[in-house]
Design a protein around this motif. Structure first.
Motif, mmCIF file in Angstrom:
data_model
loop_
_atom_site.group_PDB
_atom_site.id
_atom_site.type_symbol
_atom_site.label_atom_id
_atom_site.label_comp_id
_atom_site.label_asym_id
_atom_site.label_seq_id
_atom_site.Cartn_x
_atom_site.Cartn_y
_atom_site.Cartn_z
ATOM 1 N N ARG A 112 33.901 -51.965 4.204
ATOM 2 C CA ARG A 112 33.206 -51.577 3.940
ATOM 3 C C ARG A 112 32.356 -50.683 4.801
ATOM 4 O O ARG A 112 31.960 -51.009 5.781
ATOM 5 C CB ARG A 112 32.554 -53.088 3.207
ATOM 6 C CG ARG A 112 33.340 -54.409 2.330
ATOM 7 C CD ARG A 112 32.537 -55.216 2.052
ATOM 8 N NE ARG A 112 33.611 -56.160 1.071
ATOM 9 C CZ ARG A 112 33.577 -56.808 0.067
ATOM 10 N NH1 ARG A 112 32.142 -56.053 -0.357
ATOM 11 N NH2 ARG A 112 33.571 -57.568 -0.465
ATOM 12 N N ILE A 113 31.983 -50.071 3.747
ATOM 13 C CA ILE A 113 30.769 -49.277 4.256
ATOM 14 C C ILE A 113 29.637 -49.426 4.312
ATOM 15 O O ILE A 113 28.729 -49.250 5.543
ATOM 16 C CB ILE A 113 30.389 -47.620 2.600
ATOM 17 C CG1 ILE A 113 29.597 -46.511 3.955
ATOM 18 C CG2 ILE A 113 29.476 -48.097 2.385
ATOM 19 C CD1 ILE A 113 29.153 -45.468 3.559
ATOM 20 N N ALA A 114 29.505 -50.583 4.583
ATOM 21 C CA ALA A 114 28.225 -51.510 5.212
ATOM 22 C C ALA A 114 28.644 -52.445 5.497
ATOM 23 O O ALA A 114 27.148 -52.485 6.989
ATOM 24 C CB ALA A 114 27.155 -52.357 3.534
ATOM 25 N N ASP A 115 29.495 -52.488 6.007
ATOM 26 C CA ASP A 115 29.807 -52.775 7.691
ATOM 27 C C ASP A 115 29.953 -51.904 8.595
ATOM 28 O O ASP A 115 30.433 -51.998 10.111
ATOM 29 C CB ASP A 115 31.215 -53.806 7.621
ATOM 30 C CG ASP A 115 30.503 -55.627 6.147
ATOM 31 O OD1 ASP A 115 29.250 -55.443 6.249
ATOM 32 O OD2 ASP A 115 31.636 -55.743 5.701
ATOM 33 N N VAL A 116 30.150 -50.872 8.649
ATOM 34 C CA VAL A 116 29.703 -49.864 9.662
ATOM 35 C C VAL A 116 28.976 -49.534 10.938
ATOM 36 O O VAL A 116 27.643 -49.935 10.106
ATOM 37 C CB VAL A 116 30.290 -48.086 8.795
ATOM 38 C CG1 VAL A 116 30.008 -47.127 10.071
ATOM 39 C CG2 VAL A 116 31.022 -47.587 8.106
ATOM 40 N N PRO A 117 29.269 -50.129 11.916
ATOM 41 C CA PRO A 117 28.014 -50.749 13.239
ATOM 42 C C PRO A 117 27.553 -49.158 12.654
ATOM 43 O O PRO A 117 27.813 -47.605 12.711
ATOM 44 C CB PRO A 117 28.662 -49.870 14.283
ATOM 45 C CG PRO A 117 30.049 -50.925 13.630
ATOM 46 C CD PRO A 117 30.641 -50.102 12.292
ATOM 47 N N ASP A 118 25.830 -49.231 13.305
ATOM 48 C CA ASP A 118 24.959 -48.393 12.778
ATOM 49 C C ASP A 118 24.802 -47.010 13.967
ATOM 50 O O ASP A 118 24.232 -46.045 13.993
ATOM 51 C CB ASP A 118 23.402 -49.046 13.809
ATOM 52 C CG ASP A 118 23.063 -50.462 12.487
ATOM 53 O OD1 ASP A 118 23.834 -50.351 11.745
ATOM 54 O OD2 ASP A 118 22.243 -51.163 13.203
ATOM 55 N N GLU A 119 25.890 -47.969 15.586
ATOM 56 C CA GLU A 119 25.939 -46.354 15.899
ATOM 57 C C GLU A 119 26.329 -44.844 15.150
ATOM 58 O O GLU A 119 26.357 -43.564 16.436
ATOM 59 C CB GLU A 119 27.361 -46.281 16.988
ATOM 60 C CG GLU A 119 26.716 -47.677 17.982
ATOM 61 C CD GLU A 119 27.053 -48.911 17.497
ATOM 62 O OE1 GLU A 119 26.531 -49.760 18.575
ATOM 63 O OE2 GLU A 119 27.624 -49.234 16.640
ATOM 64 N N TRP A 120 27.345 -44.938 13.839
ATOM 65 C CA TRP A 120 27.866 -43.854 14.347
ATOM 66 C C TRP A 120 26.248 -43.116 13.048
ATOM 67 O O TRP A 120 26.534 -43.497 11.604
ATOM 68 C CB TRP A 120 28.936 -44.212 13.137
ATOM 69 C CG TRP A 120 29.747 -44.811 14.024
ATOM 70 C CD1 TRP A 120 30.214 -46.129 13.873
ATOM 71 C CD2 TRP A 120 31.220 -44.294 14.465
ATOM 72 N NE1 TRP A 120 31.178 -46.833 14.712
ATOM 73 C CE2 TRP A 120 32.152 -45.082 15.290
ATOM 74 C CE3 TRP A 120 31.703 -43.163 14.830
ATOM 75 C CZ2 TRP A 120 32.808 -44.813 15.231
ATOM 76 C CZ3 TRP A 120 32.383 -42.706 15.473
ATOM 77 C CH2 TRP A 120 33.064 -43.988 16.020
ATOM 78 N N ASP A 121 26.453 -41.941 12.997
ATOM 79 C CA ASP A 121 25.371 -40.704 12.285
ATOM 80 C C ASP A 121 25.869 -39.746 11.616
ATOM 81 O O ASP A 121 25.440 -40.112 11.198
ATOM 82 C CB ASP A 121 25.450 -39.842 14.218
ATOM 83 C CG ASP A 121 25.088 -40.489 15.456
ATOM 84 O OD1 ASP A 121 23.678 -40.807 14.658
ATOM 85 O OD2 ASP A 121 25.289 -39.994 16.143
ATOM 86 N N VAL A 122 27.491 -40.168 11.954
ATOM 87 C CA VAL A 122 27.979 -39.144 10.331
ATOM 88 C C VAL A 122 29.464 -40.121 10.252
ATOM 89 O O VAL A 122 29.815 -40.333 10.593
ATOM 90 C CB VAL A 122 28.541 -37.519 10.705
ATOM 91 C CG1 VAL A 122 29.632 -37.201 9.022
ATOM 92 C CG2 VAL A 122 27.230 -36.833 11.222
ATOM 93 N N ILE A 123 29.467 -40.544 8.892
ATOM 94 C CA ILE A 123 30.657 -41.178 8.664
ATOM 95 C C ILE A 123 31.858 -40.333 7.184
ATOM 96 O O ILE A 123 30.542 -39.825 6.163
ATOM 97 C CB ILE A 123 29.783 -42.443 8.172
ATOM 98 C CG1 ILE A 123 29.722 -43.370 8.624
ATOM 99 C CG2 ILE A 123 31.212 -42.939 7.188
ATOM 100 C CD1 ILE A 123 29.053 -45.001 7.917
ATOM 101 N N ASP A 124 32.720 -40.021 8.183
ATOM 102 C CA ASP A 124 33.832 -39.003 7.095
ATOM 103 C C ASP A 124 34.106 -39.984 5.771
ATOM 104 O O ASP A 124 35.176 -40.829 6.447
ATOM 105 C CB ASP A 124 34.114 -38.082 7.711
ATOM 106 C CG ASP A 124 33.298 -37.083 7.940
ATOM 107 O OD1 ASP A 124 32.898 -36.351 7.496
ATOM 108 O OD2 ASP A 124 33.956 -36.866 9.346
ATOM 109 N N LEU A 125 34.279 -39.928 4.361
ATOM 110 C CA LEU A 125 35.128 -40.460 4.331
ATOM 111 C C LEU A 125 36.202 -40.283 3.247
ATOM 112 O O LEU A 125 36.300 -39.228 3.349
ATOM 113 C CB LEU A 125 34.243 -41.165 2.331
ATOM 114 C CG LEU A 125 33.339 -41.223 2.462
ATOM 115 C CD1 LEU A 125 32.837 -41.382 0.730
ATOM 116 C CD2 LEU A 125 33.413 -43.154 3.137
#
Length: 379
Positions: free
Chosen positions: A65-78
Motif C-alpha cells: 500500500r502506498i501509505a506503507d511505503v518506507p520513508d526513505e523513498w523520496d520519489v515514488i513512481d506508480l
C-alpha cells in the motif's frame, strides 16, 4: 530541480477523460471524477532515492500500500500506465485487482496515501510503459491521445509528474535518421512533442523523469540510427533526452538487464559491478560521439539530472549489485575516491542518487536497499 520554460498553454481546451481506478476502464462518456488538487511537496532532494511501486500488479513480490511505503523513498513512481493498444496512445492506469493483490486499498485510501506522502515531501509520479506496455506514437492522433489521457490520470490522482519507461519496441530510428538534433522518425518526434506539451501544461514544478535501458542510450556510442546494419533501436532514446534536457529532472538509465556495453575507454563493461555503473554514468556526464563519431555528439547532462538505476534485490532483475559495490560507485563518481579499473573524466558531487526496481521487491527482502543506501546516497 526547477526548469525555466515558456508556458504555451497548448492544451487549455482539452476535454479530459479520467482513467480508471479499477481493472475496468471508465467509459468515455462517463462523468470524470472531481480531480483533487495536486500536492505541494517540496523539491526532490539534492541526493535522492527513487523507487517504483507496483500499483497495478503484484509481480511475485506482493502488494505494498502506498501509505506503507518506507520513508526513505523520496520519489515514488506508480507502475504502470499502459496504452489500450501499442499504437493508440490512449493510456489506462488500472489499480491492482483484489484477486491478485488481496491487501489492495480502496480508491479513497489510495488517494489519501498519495496526499500523505506528498505532505511529507515525497514526489509521486505516474510511470508509463514498462516491459509490457509498448507505446508507439506513430501518428499525431496517437500523440494527442497520449497527452489527453496522461493528463487525465495525473489530474485524477493529483500527481507531481511523469516517468517515461519505454522499453521493447516503443522507440526506434528509421533509416537515415541520424541527426540527433533533428529527428524525423514519427515515434520519436511525437513523443518529444507530447512531453513538451505536458510539461508546458503543468509548469516548472512538474517532475519529468526517464528510465531507458542501456541499449537505448549508451549503446548509441557504438551504434546509432537506422539503416546502418545495427538494431534501429540502438540509441533511440537519445534524441528524446536531448530535446527535453531543459525540462528533464532525472534520467535513471536501467543499469541492469543489460549486455556488456562499450564505455568511453573503449572497453566492454559488464553489469553488477561498480565499474559498470561508473562507466555508464560517466558517459552521461561527459557526453559521447554517436556511432563511433559518424553521427554527431550527445552533450553531457548535469550531474543533478542523473541517478544510477539498480535492481533492489536479486529477483528484481539481472545485474543486482551488492551494497559495497554501489557505495564504491557513488564514492568514485562523487569524490574520485575508491575508483577501480575505470577512471571517470571528472568528479560529480551533484550526482542525484539511486533509482530502484522496485519498492515492492525491496520490502519483500527486508528493505535492504532503502536502509543500506539512504544515508550513503544523502551524503
Amino acid at each position: 530541480m526547477s526548469r525555466i520554460r515558456t508556458a504555451l498553454a497548448v492544451l487549455a481546451g482539452l476535454a479530459l477523460v479520467a482513467a480508471p481506478a479499477s481493472a475496468t476502464a471508465t467509459p468515455e462518456n462517463a462523468a470524470a471524477p472531481t480531480a483533487p488538487e495536486r500536492g505541494t511537496a517540496a523539491d526532490v532532494p539534492a541526493h535522492a532515492l527513487v523507487g517504483y511501486l507496483h500499483a497495478s500488479f503484484a509481480n511475485g513480490s506482493g502488494y505494498v500500500r502506498i501509505a506503507d511505503v518506507p520513508d526513505e523513498w523520496d520519489v515514488i513512481d506508480l507502475a504502470f500506465a499502459e496504452p489500450t493498444s501499442p499504437t493508440s496512445g490512449r493510456l489506462e492506469f488500472t489499480r491492482c485487482p483484489a484477486d491478485e493483490c488481496p491487501n489492495v486499498e480502496s480508491d479513497e485510501e489510495f488517494l489519501a496515501g498519495i496526499r500523505a506522502k506528498q505532505a511529507e515531501g515525497t514526489k509521486v509520479l505516474l510511470s508509463i510503459g514498462g516491459a509490457n506496455g509498448q507505446v508507439r506514437l506513430e501518428t499525431t492522433a496517437a500523440r494527442d491521445a497520449f497527452v489527453e489521457s496522461a493528463s487525465a490520470i495525473i489530474d485524477r490522482y493529483g500527481l507531481d509528474g511523469l516517468d517515461i519507461d519505454f522499453e521493447g519496441h516503443s522507440l526506434e530510428l528509421a533509416p537515415g535518421d541520424t541527426d540527433l538534433k533533428n529527428p524525423t522518425t514519427p515515434v520519436v518526434v511525437n513523443l518529444i512533442d507530447a512531453l513538451r506539451a505536458l510539461t508546458d501544461r503543468y509548469g516548472e514544478d512538474f517532475v519529468l523523469t526517464m528510465a531507458p535501458e542501456t541499449f537505448f542510450v549508451q549503446v548509441g556510442y557504438q551504434h546509432y540510427g537506422g539503416g546502418t546494419g545495427a538494431d534501429p533501436r540502438a540509441g533511440a532514446y537519445l534524441p528524446v533526452i536531448d530535446a527535453l534536457r531543459d525540462r528533464l529532472d532525472l534520467l535513471h538509465v536501467q543499469n541492469y538487464n543489460s549486455g556488456p556495453v562499450l564505455g568511453l575507454d573503449d572497453q566492454y563493461h559488464t553489469m553488477g559491478t561498480a565499474d559498470f555503473h561508473i562507466a555508464m554514468i560517466d558517459m552521461l556526464l561527459t557526453g559521447f560521439p554517436l556511432a563511433g563519431g559518424s553521427a554527431g555528439t550527445f552533450d553531457p547532462l548535469a550531474p543533478e539530472q542523473v541517478a544510477i538505476g539498480l535492481p533492489a534485490a536479486e529477483p528484481a532483475g539481472n545485474g543486482f549489485t551488492p551494497v559495497p559495490e554501489v557505495h564504491a560507485a557513488l564514492d568514485c563518481l562523487r569524490t574520485g575516491t575508491g575508483c577501480g579499473a575505470y577512471q571517470p573524466h571528472g568528479t560529480y558531487p551533484g550526482l542525484r542518487g539511486l533509482m530502484a526496481w522496485s519498492i515492492n521487491w525491496d520490502v519483500f527482502h527486508g528493505n535492504e536497499f532503502a536502509q543500506a543506501h539512504d544515508a550513503h546516497t544523502a551524503r
